[in-house]
Design a protein around this motif. Structure first.
Motif, PDB file in Angstrom:
ATOM      1  N   LYS A  16       0.599  -1.778   0.062  1.00  0.00           N
ATOM      2  CA  LYS A  16      -0.129  -0.118   0.221  1.00  0.00           C
ATOM      3  C   LYS A  16       1.368   1.519   0.088  1.00  0.00           C
ATOM      4  CE  LYS A  16      -3.804   1.920   2.385  1.00  0.00           C
ATOM      5  NZ  LYS A  16      -4.505   1.888   3.077  1.00  0.00           N
ATOM      6  N   GLU A  17       0.079   2.366  -0.762  1.00  0.00           N
ATOM      7  CA  GLU A  17       0.994   3.650  -1.521  1.00  0.00           C
ATOM      8  C   GLU A  17      -0.063   4.431  -0.822  1.00  0.00           C
ATOM      9  OE1 GLU A  17       4.351   3.901  -3.840  1.00  0.00           O
ATOM     10  OE2 GLU A  17       5.296   2.426  -3.079  1.00  0.00           O
ATOM     11  N   GLN A  18       0.313   6.106  -0.976  1.00  0.00           N
ATOM     12  CA  GLN A  18      -0.602   7.160  -0.511  1.00  0.00           C
ATOM     13  C   GLN A  18      -1.550   6.807  -2.024  1.00  0.00           C
ATOM     14  OE1 GLN A  18       1.246  10.379  -1.488  1.00  0.00           O
ATOM     15  NE2 GLN A  18       1.694  10.456   1.225  1.00  0.00           N
ATOM     16  N   ASP A  19      -1.623   6.185  -3.204  1.00  0.00           N
ATOM     17  CA  ASP A  19      -2.060   5.536  -4.329  1.00  0.00           C
ATOM     18  C   ASP A  19      -3.330   4.620  -4.111  1.00  0.00           C
ATOM     19  OD1 ASP A  19      -1.012   8.127  -5.738  1.00  0.00           O
ATOM     20  OD2 ASP A  19       0.245   6.710  -6.720  1.00  0.00           O
ATOM     21  N   GLY A  20      -3.458   3.397  -3.229  1.00  0.00           N
ATOM     22  CA  GLY A  20      -3.876   2.680  -2.356  1.00  0.00           C
ATOM     23  C   GLY A  20      -3.281   1.351  -2.931  1.00  0.00           C
ATOM     24  N   PHE A  21      -3.702   0.414  -2.487  1.00  0.00           N
ATOM     25  CA  PHE A  21      -2.929  -1.271  -2.988  1.00  0.00           C
ATOM     26  C   PHE A  21      -1.826  -1.843  -4.522  1.00  0.00           C
ATOM     27  CE2 PHE A  21      -6.206  -1.493   0.763  1.00  0.00           C
ATOM     28  CZ  PHE A  21      -5.072  -1.544   1.469  1.00  0.00           C
ATOM     29  N   LEU A  22      -1.204  -1.430  -4.481  1.00  0.00           N
ATOM     30  CA  LEU A  22      -0.020  -1.310  -5.348  1.00  0.00           C
ATOM     31  C   LEU A  22       0.200  -2.814  -6.101  1.00  0.00           C
ATOM     32  CD1 LEU A  22       1.321   1.942  -5.659  1.00  0.00           C
ATOM     33  CD2 LEU A  22      -0.925   1.451  -6.497  1.00  0.00           C
ATOM     34  N   GLY A  23       0.173  -3.590  -5.002  1.00  0.00           N
ATOM     35  CA  GLY A  23       1.286  -5.313  -5.434  1.00  0.00           C
ATOM     36  C   GLY A  23       0.566  -5.462  -4.223  1.00  0.00           C
ATOM     37  N   MET A  24       0.785  -7.505  -4.550  1.00  0.00           N
ATOM     38  CA  MET A  24       0.217  -8.386  -3.379  1.00  0.00           C
ATOM     39  C   MET A  24       1.249  -9.212  -3.417  1.00  0.00           C
ATOM     40  SD  MET A  24      -0.433 -10.743  -5.521  1.00  0.00           S
ATOM     41  CE  MET A  24      -1.054 -12.308  -4.607  1.00  0.00           C
ATOM     42  N   ALA A  25       1.178  -9.973  -2.536  1.00  0.00           N
ATOM     43  CA  ALA A  25       2.966 -11.445  -2.432  1.00  0.00           C
ATOM     44  C   ALA A  25       1.749 -11.988  -1.193  1.00  0.00           C
ATOM     45  CB  ALA A  25       4.197 -10.657  -1.536  1.00  0.00           C
ATOM     46  N   GLY A  26       1.378 -13.373  -1.499  1.00  0.00           N
ATOM     47  CA  GLY A  26       1.808 -14.580  -0.916  1.00  0.00           C
ATOM     48  C   GLY A  26       2.263 -15.727  -0.984  1.00  0.00           C
ATOM     49  N   ILE A  27       2.594 -15.622   0.540  1.00  0.00           N
ATOM     50  CA  ILE A  27       3.781 -17.306   0.329  1.00  0.00           C
ATOM     51  C   ILE A  27       3.382 -18.158   1.532  1.00  0.00           C
ATOM     52  CG2 ILE A  27       5.338 -15.033   0.943  1.00  0.00           C
ATOM     53  CD1 ILE A  27       5.586 -15.588   3.494  1.00  0.00           C
ATOM     54  N   GLU A  28       4.156 -18.979   1.469  1.00  0.00           N
ATOM     55  CA  GLU A  28       3.917 -20.548   2.554  1.00  0.00           C
ATOM     56  C   GLU A  28       5.306 -20.239   2.794  1.00  0.00           C
ATOM     57  OE1 GLU A  28       2.862 -25.288   1.577  1.00  0.00           O
ATOM     58  OE2 GLU A  28       4.021 -24.022   0.285  1.00  0.00           O
ATOM     59  N   LEU A  29       4.605 -20.323   4.663  1.00  0.00           N
ATOM     60  CA  LEU A  29       6.220 -20.627   5.620  1.00  0.00           C
ATOM     61  C   LEU A  29       6.321 -22.129   5.481  1.00  0.00           C
ATOM     62  CD1 LEU A  29       4.408 -18.153   8.130  1.00  0.00           C
ATOM     63  CD2 LEU A  29       6.272 -18.040   6.555  1.00  0.00           C
ATOM     64  N   ASP A  30       7.691 -22.291   5.788  1.00  0.00           N
ATOM     65  CA  ASP A  30       7.662 -24.014   6.220  1.00  0.00           C
ATOM     66  C   ASP A  30       8.808 -23.191   7.517  1.00  0.00           C
ATOM     67  OD1 ASP A  30       8.103 -26.498   6.449  1.00  0.00           O
ATOM     68  OD2 ASP A  30       9.043 -26.641   3.726  1.00  0.00           O
ATOM     69  N   GLU A  31       9.406 -24.741   8.080  1.00  0.00           N
ATOM     70  CA  GLU A  31      10.816 -24.851   8.704  1.00  0.00           C
ATOM     71  C   GLU A  31      11.622 -23.586   9.111  1.00  0.00           C
ATOM     72  OE1 GLU A  31      12.499 -27.671  12.058  1.00  0.00           O
ATOM     73  OE2 GLU A  31      11.289 -28.731  10.337  1.00  0.00           O
ATOM     74  N   TYR A  32      11.824 -24.231   7.324  1.00  0.00           N
ATOM     75  CA  TYR A  32      13.727 -22.887   7.695  1.00  0.00           C
ATOM     76  C   TYR A  32      13.091 -21.769   6.536  1.00  0.00           C
ATOM     77  CZ  TYR A  32      15.244 -26.850  10.383  1.00  0.00           C
ATOM     78  OH  TYR A  32      15.090 -27.728  11.910  1.00  0.00           O
ATOM     79  N   THR A  33      12.212 -22.399   5.552  1.00  0.00           N
ATOM     80  CA  THR A  33      11.767 -21.514   4.179  1.00  0.00           C
ATOM     81  C   THR A  33      10.482 -20.368   4.254  1.00  0.00           C
ATOM     82  OG1 THR A  33      11.108 -23.238   3.113  1.00  0.00           O
ATOM     83  CG2 THR A  33      13.394 -22.964   3.229  1.00  0.00           C
ATOM     84  N   PHE A  34      10.075 -19.726   3.718  1.00  0.00           N
ATOM     85  CA  PHE A  34       9.550 -19.486   2.880  1.00  0.00           C
ATOM     86  C   PHE A  34       9.187 -19.592   1.203  1.00  0.00           C
ATOM     87  CE2 PHE A  34      10.805 -15.318   3.975  1.00  0.00           C
ATOM     88  CZ  PHE A  34      10.499 -14.627   2.346  1.00  0.00           C
ATOM     89  N   THR A  35       8.276 -19.734   1.080  1.00  0.00           N
ATOM     90  CA  THR A  35       7.689 -19.218  -0.774  1.00  0.00           C
ATOM     91  C   THR A  35       7.090 -18.729  -1.530  1.00  0.00           C
ATOM     92  OG1 THR A  35       8.738 -21.916  -0.474  1.00  0.00           O
ATOM     93  CG2 THR A  35       7.527 -21.090  -2.806  1.00  0.00           C
ATOM     94  N   VAL A  36       7.265 -17.847  -1.889  1.00  0.00           N
ATOM     95  CA  VAL A  36       6.246 -16.861  -2.456  1.00  0.00           C
ATOM     96  C   VAL A  36       5.900 -17.638  -3.630  1.00  0.00           C
ATOM     97  CG1 VAL A  36       6.464 -14.427  -4.104  1.00  0.00           C
ATOM     98  CG2 VAL A  36       8.042 -14.902  -1.731  1.00  0.00           C
ATOM     99  N   HIS A  37       4.568 -17.867  -3.655  1.00  0.00           N
ATOM    100  CA  HIS A  37       4.088 -18.545  -4.506  1.00  0.00           C
ATOM    101  C   HIS A  37       2.929 -17.542  -5.396  1.00  0.00           C
ATOM    102  CE1 HIS A  37       4.207 -22.358  -2.631  1.00  0.00           C
ATOM    103  NE2 HIS A  37       4.110 -22.381  -1.649  1.00  0.00           N
TER     104      HIS A  37
END
Length: 119
Positions: free
Chosen positions: A48-69
């Protein structure tokens, strides 16, 4: 600024998610959003910036990593460093976990990574 997804932003999130792959239909988008809403290992963030929501990222958490899906930036705001900032903030938020990409996000992540460490 990276903000955690809330159900009140479902339509915005679905719109940003639709930018990640053209093959997603409305039912696919609903299923993916539902996974982020119901599974605590799957987390969705909006940029989010002044212009509103401009992007998104969805992740999956694991024990030692996280994956950006899933990751996207509104086309009219691309190449302005938003993806770079978004991915950098995700990494900071989830340290010391190692960040990984999925087959869907590998190109997006490579572009962001190259802005951290230019070749």
């Amino acid at each position: 600024m990276l903000v955690k997804y809330k159900k009140a932003n479902r339509i915005v999130a679905m719109g940003l998610l639709s930018l990640t792959a053209s093959q997603y239909g409305i039912d696919d988008l609903r299923r993916i959003i539902q996974k982020y809403e119901e599974n605590p290992k799957w987390q969705l963030y909006l940029w989010k910036e002044q212009d509103g929501f401009l992007g998104m990222a969805g992740i999956e958490l694991d024990e030692y990593t996280f994956t950006v899906h899933h990751a996207s930036v509104i086309p009219s705001y691309q190449n302005e460093g938003i993806g770079h900032k978004m991915i950098g903030n995700l990494q900071q938020l989830h340290e010391p976990l190692a960040m990984c990409s999925s087959s869907l996000t590998k190109d997006f992540m490579a572009k962001c990574w190259n802005s951290f460490y230019p070749i």
